[in-house]
Design a protein around this motif. Structure first.
Motif, mmCIF file in Angstrom:
data_model
loop_
_atom_site.group_PDB
_atom_site.id
_atom_site.type_symbol
_atom_site.label_atom_id
_atom_site.label_comp_id
_atom_site.label_asym_id
_atom_site.label_seq_id
_atom_site.Cartn_x
_atom_site.Cartn_y
_atom_site.Cartn_z
ATOM 1 N N VAL A 293 0.853 -1.194 0.000
ATOM 2 C CA VAL A 293 0.000 0.000 0.000
ATOM 3 C C VAL A 293 0.892 1.247 0.000
ATOM 4 C CG1 VAL A 293 -1.745 1.318 1.271
ATOM 5 C CG2 VAL A 293 -1.890 -1.191 1.174
ATOM 6 N N GLY A 294 0.755 2.030 -1.049
ATOM 7 C CA GLY A 294 1.550 3.264 -1.165
ATOM 8 C C GLY A 294 0.931 4.382 -0.358
ATOM 9 N N LEU A 295 1.698 4.930 0.579
ATOM 10 C CA LEU A 295 1.176 6.003 1.438
ATOM 11 C C LEU A 295 1.531 7.367 0.829
ATOM 12 C CD1 LEU A 295 2.003 4.421 4.925
ATOM 13 C CD2 LEU A 295 -0.244 4.558 3.836
ATOM 14 N N ASP A 296 0.826 7.711 -0.249
ATOM 15 C CA ASP A 296 1.002 9.012 -0.927
ATOM 16 C C ASP A 296 0.012 9.988 -0.308
ATOM 17 O OD1 ASP A 296 2.282 7.130 -2.502
ATOM 18 O OD2 ASP A 296 1.526 7.909 -4.400
ATOM 19 N N THR A 297 0.246 10.344 0.933
ATOM 20 C CA THR A 297 -0.759 11.064 1.697
ATOM 21 C C THR A 297 -0.766 12.556 1.353
ATOM 22 O OG1 THR A 297 -0.463 9.430 3.413
ATOM 23 C CG2 THR A 297 -1.630 11.456 4.028
ATOM 24 N N ASP A 298 -1.936 13.010 0.929
ATOM 25 C CA ASP A 298 -2.090 14.346 0.348
ATOM 26 C C ASP A 298 -3.190 15.084 1.117
ATOM 27 O OD1 ASP A 298 -2.769 16.501 -1.250
ATOM 28 O OD2 ASP A 298 -2.712 15.347 -3.128
ATOM 29 N N LEU A 299 -2.800 16.175 1.777
ATOM 30 C CA LEU A 299 -3.771 16.910 2.609
ATOM 31 C C LEU A 299 -4.949 17.450 1.796
ATOM 32 C CD1 LEU A 299 -1.472 18.890 5.095
ATOM 33 C CD2 LEU A 299 -2.906 16.897 5.581
ATOM 34 N N LYS B 95 4.480 1.661 1.600
ATOM 35 C CA LYS B 95 5.485 2.431 0.863
ATOM 36 C C LYS B 95 5.160 3.923 0.924
ATOM 37 C CE LYS B 95 5.350 2.379 -3.747
ATOM 38 N NZ LYS B 95 5.199 3.829 -4.068
ATOM 39 N N PRO B 96 5.616 4.613 1.970
ATOM 40 C CA PRO B 96 5.443 6.072 1.965
ATOM 41 C C PRO B 96 6.227 6.678 0.798
ATOM 42 C CG PRO B 96 6.032 5.288 4.164
ATOM 43 C CD PRO B 96 6.239 4.137 3.220
ATOM 44 N N ASN B 97 5.570 7.546 0.078
ATOM 45 C CA ASN B 97 6.203 8.278 -1.012
ATOM 46 C C ASN B 97 6.805 9.542 -0.383
ATOM 47 O OD1 ASN B 97 6.711 9.972 -3.174
ATOM 48 N ND2 ASN B 97 5.042 9.122 -4.391
ATOM 49 N N ILE B 98 8.110 9.568 -0.279
ATOM 50 C CA ILE B 98 8.783 10.575 0.548
ATOM 51 C C ILE B 98 8.494 12.008 0.093
ATOM 52 C CG2 ILE B 98 11.000 11.296 1.527
ATOM 53 C CD1 ILE B 98 9.951 8.477 2.410
ATOM 54 N N ALA B 99 8.304 12.201 -1.200
ATOM 55 C CA ALA B 99 8.023 13.550 -1.725
ATOM 56 C C ALA B 99 6.815 14.176 -1.041
ATOM 57 C CB ALA B 99 7.773 13.491 -3.230
ATOM 58 N N PHE B 100 5.792 13.359 -0.781
ATOM 59 C CA PHE B 100 4.568 13.886 -0.181
ATOM 60 C C PHE B 100 4.819 14.421 1.224
ATOM 61 C CE2 PHE B 100 0.954 12.830 -3.032
ATOM 62 C CZ PHE B 100 1.679 12.216 -4.048
ATOM 63 N N TYR B 101 5.812 13.846 1.912
ATOM 64 C CA TYR B 101 6.124 14.285 3.273
ATOM 65 C C TYR B 101 7.061 15.501 3.226
ATOM 66 C CZ TYR B 101 3.753 9.975 4.150
ATOM 67 O OH TYR B 101 2.791 9.001 4.154
ATOM 68 N N GLU B 102 8.061 15.430 2.350
ATOM 69 C CA GLU B 102 8.996 16.557 2.222
ATOM 70 C C GLU B 102 8.282 17.839 1.817
ATOM 71 O OE1 GLU B 102 13.320 14.554 1.291
ATOM 72 O OE2 GLU B 102 12.468 15.905 -0.186
ATOM 73 N N ALA B 103 7.229 17.690 1.010
ATOM 74 C CA ALA B 103 6.510 18.882 0.533
ATOM 75 C C ALA B 103 5.918 19.687 1.688
ATOM 76 C CB ALA B 103 5.415 18.490 -0.452
ATOM 77 N N TYR B 104 5.671 19.026 2.829
ATOM 78 C CA TYR B 104 5.112 19.738 3.985
ATOM 79 C C TYR B 104 6.189 20.173 4.985
ATOM 80 C CZ TYR B 104 0.700 18.019 2.105
ATOM 81 O OH TYR B 104 -0.350 17.758 1.281
#
Lengths: 274, 274
Positions: free
Chosen positions: B19-25, B58-67
């Protein structure tokens, strides 16, 4: 930052030095470890001592990520300091990112907006739609890896593709990307003679040249093959400046080292008669 | 995590879903935005609802760095939660990093030690000495980009090098890297028939297959060409699960979606008679 502002700064300061901020808690002077934020304290001192002699700073993002939240906070403070105190200086996130479109957009926002860098280094392997999201940002610059200065560069970058080396294919292909005028390229200085071949494909683009100094490059060679009428070069030095001394005099020694490189660069710029 | 533990988990749960964790607010349910850490609150609910039906996150690191700091903190909390509550689950930092030796070592420490991921995705462009620092970590796994599922994959990855496509050259060359047994590969599912060619070069390696679902891949096709006696596949789904619903029922709907994929995977695994 507009490219013209970078060129004007180079002409005014008579230097095209980029200082790489590869800040390592195992290498900074011991007395700084007592500070509340030793990474930022070190960066601030280095920046204050070297800014007259360089036009760009390049934090190597891995060094900050390795310290987790503490590192990320130090990176934020470093960028705030640079953007407030020395807004004329060009900033490079040495991040070597690259991912599919919507993910690249996230990275672009992280570095161009949240941290307010002027530019970022990008790996080309995933092609057009991994690069163009970065190019879409106005007055921001995307520095694509072409030919790097490490041994592994020979694994793939110099292999023949369509009758030319892969790094040349990267240079040539990227010129067709949307907003390609926002591209710069990483070209390693340990292979300075390659620069003349690079210039046949991208005659005017800015090149970020790592590896002058610690990695064995030679400034005169780099200029001979790579300089343009608008200079077109940013030459990086990291460890040679940052760790010129590990004593109380570290900032002064870093400044002296940066000044001596600036003097060499001034000689090269005078040859251009700019 | 040892590879045998991953294989055992796949056999026990009868799934090879990641499961890809592409978490987007901008996409998570509105009621979560009132939480003190909405990103973590969302991830926790998704993980609790889906962990029975998947073997990896699988956290997509870009989504976290963006915040910025807030994102990095949420990533740390997500990893702490996974490692504490579901230590059997395989974790992938989808970071696509890669740099010269000492810098790659920093990235490896950031993801393998500070954040305690089991694996990380890596771009191959800089070659051997950019990849080997990751391979040096025992019981950690390096997932090298081979063939990605985006349009830009055709810019360089499928170009002919030494009489074969670049992505095959990457597969073949990487097999000679030190500690190559710690390698896995990203192979995009939109080109499932390529998987049989990939299997000729790396018959047993685990492949991380993105793009089943949103990016148009087909699970049966992927298994037909890519599965091995020890499965050798992790198939990722991100948005299809995370955003199955944006209402109060988002976690239940995500769980239902993951369960339906698990059921399809169980059918494929039963064909293997494991």
């Amino acid at each position: 930052m507009k490219i013209d502002q970078l060129i004007a700064q180079i002409r005014e300061k008579k230097t095209f030095l980029c200082v790489g901020l590869d800040t390592d808690l195992d290498k900074i002077p011991e007395h700084l470890l007592k500070e509340e934020d030793p990474i930022f304290a070190f960066n601030k001192a280095i920046i204050d001592a070297t800014h007259q002699f360089c036009v760009a700073y390049k934090p190597n993002i891995a060094f900050y990520e390795a310290y987790g939240l503490k590192g990320w906070k130090a990176l934020e403070r470093t960028m705030e300091y640079l953007n407030t105190e020395y807004p004329e200086v060009f900033t490079i996130a040495d991040a070597k990112r690259g991912d599919i479109g919507n993910t690249s957009t996230r990275y672009a926002k992280a570095f161009f907006e949240t941290l307010n860098f002027d530019s970022i280094t990008i790996a080309p392997y995933m092609g057009k739609d991994s690069v163009e999201p970065f190019l879409a940002f106005k007055d921001k610059h995307t520095i694509l890896l072409a030919l790097t200065s490490n041994q592994g560069a020979f694994d793939f970058q110099t292999k023949q593709v369509n009758g030319q080396e892969l790094y040349k294919e990267v240079l040539a292909t990227s010129k067709s990307y949307k907003n390609a005028e926002n591209l710069m390229y990483v070209v390693g200085a340990t292979k300075a003679s390659y620069l003349s071949e690079v210039r046949q494909i991208v005659p005017e683009s800015f090149l970020l040249v790592p590896g002058v100094g610690a990695q064995g490059g030679n400034l005169q060679e780099v200029c001979k093959y790579g300089i343009t009428k608008d200079i077109g070069l940013l030459v990086n030095s990291s460890r040679g400046i940052l760790y010129a001394s590990q004593g109380l005099d570290f900032a002064k020694m870093a400044g002296d080292k940066a000044k001596s490189i600036q003097k060499e660069m001034e000689i090269e710029l005078n040859k251009l008669d700019v």
